[in-house]
Design an enzyme around this catalytic site. Structure first.
Site, PDB file in Angstrom:
ATOM      1  N   ASP A  94      20.684   0.466 -19.440  1.00 27.63           N
ATOM      2  CA  ASP A  94      20.608  -0.813 -18.741  1.00 27.63           C
ATOM      3  C   ASP A  94      19.494  -1.657 -19.352  1.00 27.63           C
ATOM      4  OD1 ASP A  94      20.603  -2.879 -16.985  1.00 27.63           O
ATOM      5  OD2 ASP A  94      19.872  -1.726 -15.278  1.00 27.63           O
ATOM      6  N   CYS A 139       0.833  -1.192   0.000  1.00 32.98           N
ATOM      7  CA  CYS A 139       0.000   0.000   0.000  1.00 32.98           C
ATOM      8  C   CYS A 139       0.875   1.252   0.000  1.00 32.98           C
ATOM      9  CB  CYS A 139      -0.900  -0.021   1.233  1.00 32.98           C
ATOM     10  SG  CYS A 139      -1.837   1.481   1.444  1.00 32.98           S
TER      11      CYS A 139
END
Lengths: 242, 461
Positions: free
Chosen positions: B364, B211
């Site tokens: 990357d 959450c």
């Protein structure tokens, strides 16, 4: 039967590091070595003594804190297994966590597990980019390539580095060392992930795990054409072409 | 000041012309030049937009959603500026305005619809003062450029908290997006209705496990894809908000997708000339925006039916009678959706994947390991793969470890050769997947070899 333990796959799912598990497992399977993976989450039981290979990756700050708390409760068990020759690969945040502490830019000190003798401090500049390393594995010198991306700079105490930096930053961008190595524990900053491309390291880890189970640890060779080609791209780029 | 504005606008236009003459697309260059000459150029041009600025941000679906909104507004009779080429940093946004301005730095338009890179959102929002912001979803994307997802979202949160008058259109199904409603006064949510049957697929690249408010884990009763689904927090009261606009899962018929969209107490049928659940989300975002702006629902639905995909957003072509698709791939969630399309095709196929690692792609490429290529092992006999781009070999490694037999994988560094190899493969269809900087060259080379299919007409089927 080799048992691979993937620590906190739910939390530490950054940078494709699950590729390390995939590579280890596949290279066993291709050779007909039976292997299974146990994923271990926060609070779930694990017997490090019955495990052959442990992988610990890195996560974002919040996740890193959660995993540190959990691992601290398992510290003694893990330490005993490491002394007993447990084969382990720790990458980036997982690597830092095994050391004494991490010091933030604000000067706050976050304790590590203290299993290995090194410390890390946050740097002003993130160390990002392609990296090539030379390491010795079972008397053979090999070149490994990967991608590093870390703010922490690690300084080794009474422990040997995993390898020597050929191009890139490595542990701290200053002393030319990369990663750390103690018994069968291998620590590194190399993402990419490290194992799929660098087959010599993967096979070495598999061999060590088998040897610990009393087998000869000699592996039949595989066709690594794609892997070698992928490494060559980075070596060429770093002007280290063979 | 007027002189500086004119000079900057003119210089930007000249730069655009020169770039085109040199054969470059130059979608950001005019912005770079204009901003260099006059840093205030964007704010000055924006202030002339008559009704308001709409920003579309998020990880995936920005280009498609903003183009859908722009088209919808245009079909309702408004004059619209938008950065159509997907140049979504501040330079690209500025370039769109420079292009639209006359030589005196004057703009005549009702709306500006801007797709904005999520990391550039704070800066662009500060200069363009948007009236409405659409947030599509948050997935991991190009980490080395922006740091972790948490950081990006926290910047967006802070920007919204400082501007609570902004109206939001949010994806209710993405908890990372839905949380933003707490920071502004007006929000409309869109989402997909829970599916009655069909278990969700394993979601390895799921971002939101916790959450955003209390840190407890989120519980899902259903997934649509990745972390998008029906969730609630086990700790606090945070849960998927009830969508203001909700679509029933779409039925795919040939190359179109039909869905029933509920909005207030009404239901309208929407036919999209494209595929993929993510495109349904994009259409919902656009439809919701249209409702907020007071567009007639029938006009909005009709304009979605005539949507033409932008470059590489699942474009369809034909090569000697064989269907050919081109799609951009840039992160695990989007790539997983593209893989689902490979399964939708029942026959055999040749799959081209070009992976570059230039600045705009992200240096990357480890995110390839977060894509669920493992699902390909189940259909490996039907598909052949050609890997290209700067990191084509790395892509081959990924496929091999996913369980695709090496004899089904070829690495061809040269793009042109790789494209020909794929088009001339034995499969019944060809799929081209490319990262951002590989997309344009691939599209250019493809265009010389294929014809575009009449997907638009399919909407009337």
């Amino acid at each position: 039967m080799l048992t691979v333990c993937h620590l906190y796959p739910d939390l530490l799912n950054l940078y494709g590091d699950r590729g390390n598990i995939i590579a280890f497992v596949r290279r066993c399977q291709w050779r007909g070595i039976p292997v299974r993976v146990r994923e271990v989450g926060i609070g779930e039981p694990v017997d490090f003594g019955a495990v052959d290979f442990v992988f610990l990756g890195g996560g974002s700050d919040r996740e890193q804190t959660l995993m540190a708390e959990d691992l601290l409760r398992r510290k003694d068990e893990l330490q005993a297994a490491i002394e007993d020759g447990l084969v382990m690969l720790a990458i980036c945040g997982g690597y830092q966590l095994l050391g004494r502490y991490y010091r933030t830019l604000q000067g706050e000190t976050i304790p590590g597990l203290g299993l290995l003798d090194f410390y890390t401090r946050a740097g002003e500049k993130r160390l990002i980019g392609d990296i090539a390393v030379e390491a010795e594995l079972g008397g053979r010198t090999v070149r490994l390539v990967g991608f590093e991306n870390h703010a922490g700079q690690t300084f080794l105490g009474n422990i040997r580095p995993f390898g020597r930096v050929l191009a890139g930053y490595g542990n701290n961008g200053q002393d030319g060392t990369e990663g750390a190595r103690y018994k069968n524990v291998f620590c590194s900053y190399l993402h990419g992930p490290i194992l799929p491309k660098n087959t010599a390291l993967t096979d070495y880890l598999i061999g060590r795990a088998l040897a610990r189970r009393g087998q000869d640890g000699i592996l039949c060779p595989l066709d690594d054409t794609f892997e070698e080609r992928a490494c060559a791209v980075i070596l060429r780029r770093l002007r280290l072409g063979r | 000041m007027r002189l500086r504005l004119c000079a900057a606008t003119l210089a930007g236009k000249v730069a655009a012309r020169l770039a085109r003459l040199c054969g470059r697309r130059g979608s950001s260059l005019p912005g770079v030049v204009a901003l260099r000459l006059y840093p205030g150029v964007l704010a000055r041009l924006v202030s002339q937009v008559r009704t308001g600025v709409i920003i579309v941000t998020g990880t995936n679906g920005k280009t498609t959603t903003s183009n859908m909104i722009a088209r919808m507004l245009a079909s309702a009779g408004f004059r619209v500026i938008n950065n159509r080429e997907g140049a979504n940093l501040i330079t690209g946004v500025t370039a769109a305005f420079v292009r639209a301005a006359d030589l005196f730095g004057r703009i005549h338009c009702d709306y500006a619809v801007l797709e904005v890179d999520e990391a550039s959102f704070p800066r662009v929002a500060a200069q363009t003062n948007p009236r409405l912001v659409v947030v599509t979803n948050f997935f991991r994307d190009q980490l080395d450029r922006y740091g972790e997802l948490d950081t990006t979202i926290s910047f967006i949160r802070r920007t919204l908290a400082e501007r609570p008058h902004i109206s939001l259109v949010l994806n209710a199904d993405d908890p990372l997006v839905a949380q933003l409603a707490r920071y502004v006064r007006n929000t409309k949510f869109y989402g997909l209705a829970p599916r009655s049957a069909g278990a969700p697929r394993g979601a390895t690249s799921r971002e939101a496990r916790f959450c955003p408010f209390c840190g407890h884990s989120l519980e899902y009763t259903g997934y649509h894809y990745s972390q998008l689904g029906i969730y609630q927090c086990t700790g606090c009261g945070f849960a998927r908000p009830r969508p203001d606009v909700e679509a029933a899962a779409a039925a795919v018929a040939g190359q179109v997708m039909r869905s029933r969209v509920r909005w207030e107490e009404k239901v309208i049928s929407v036919v999209l000339p494209t595929q993929g659940v993510y495109n349904l989300y994009n259409a919902l975002a656009a439809f919701t925006t249209g409702m907020v702006l007071g567009i007639d629902p029938a006009t909005a639905a009709a304009s979605l039916g005539h949507y033409t995909p932008a470059t590489g957003r699942l474009e369809g072509f034909l090569y000697r009678g064989k269907p050919v698709y081109l799609n951009l791939v840039k992160n695990p969630a989007g790539f997983n959706e593209s893989l689902n399309l490979l399964f939708a095709g029942r026959g055999t196929g040749d799959v081209f994947i070009a992976i570059n690692d230039n600045d705009a792609d992200g240096h990357d490429i480890s995110w390839l390991w977060d894509v669920d290529f493992e699902v390909l092992a189940g259909v490996k006999d039907k598909l052949s793969f050609v890997c290209s781009g700067k990191r084509g070999a790395e892509m081959a490694v990924r496929l091999k470890y996913a369980g695709v037999p090496p004899r089904k994988i070829t690495v061809v560094d040269n793009l042109r050769a790789a494209i020909d190899c794929t088009l001339n493969g034995r499969g019944g269809a060809a799929y081209f997947l490319a990262t951002y900087t590989a997309l344009w060259p691939v599209e250019k080379l493809l265009r010389r070899r294929v014809t575009r299919t009449a997907l638009e007409n399919a909407a009337d089927v």
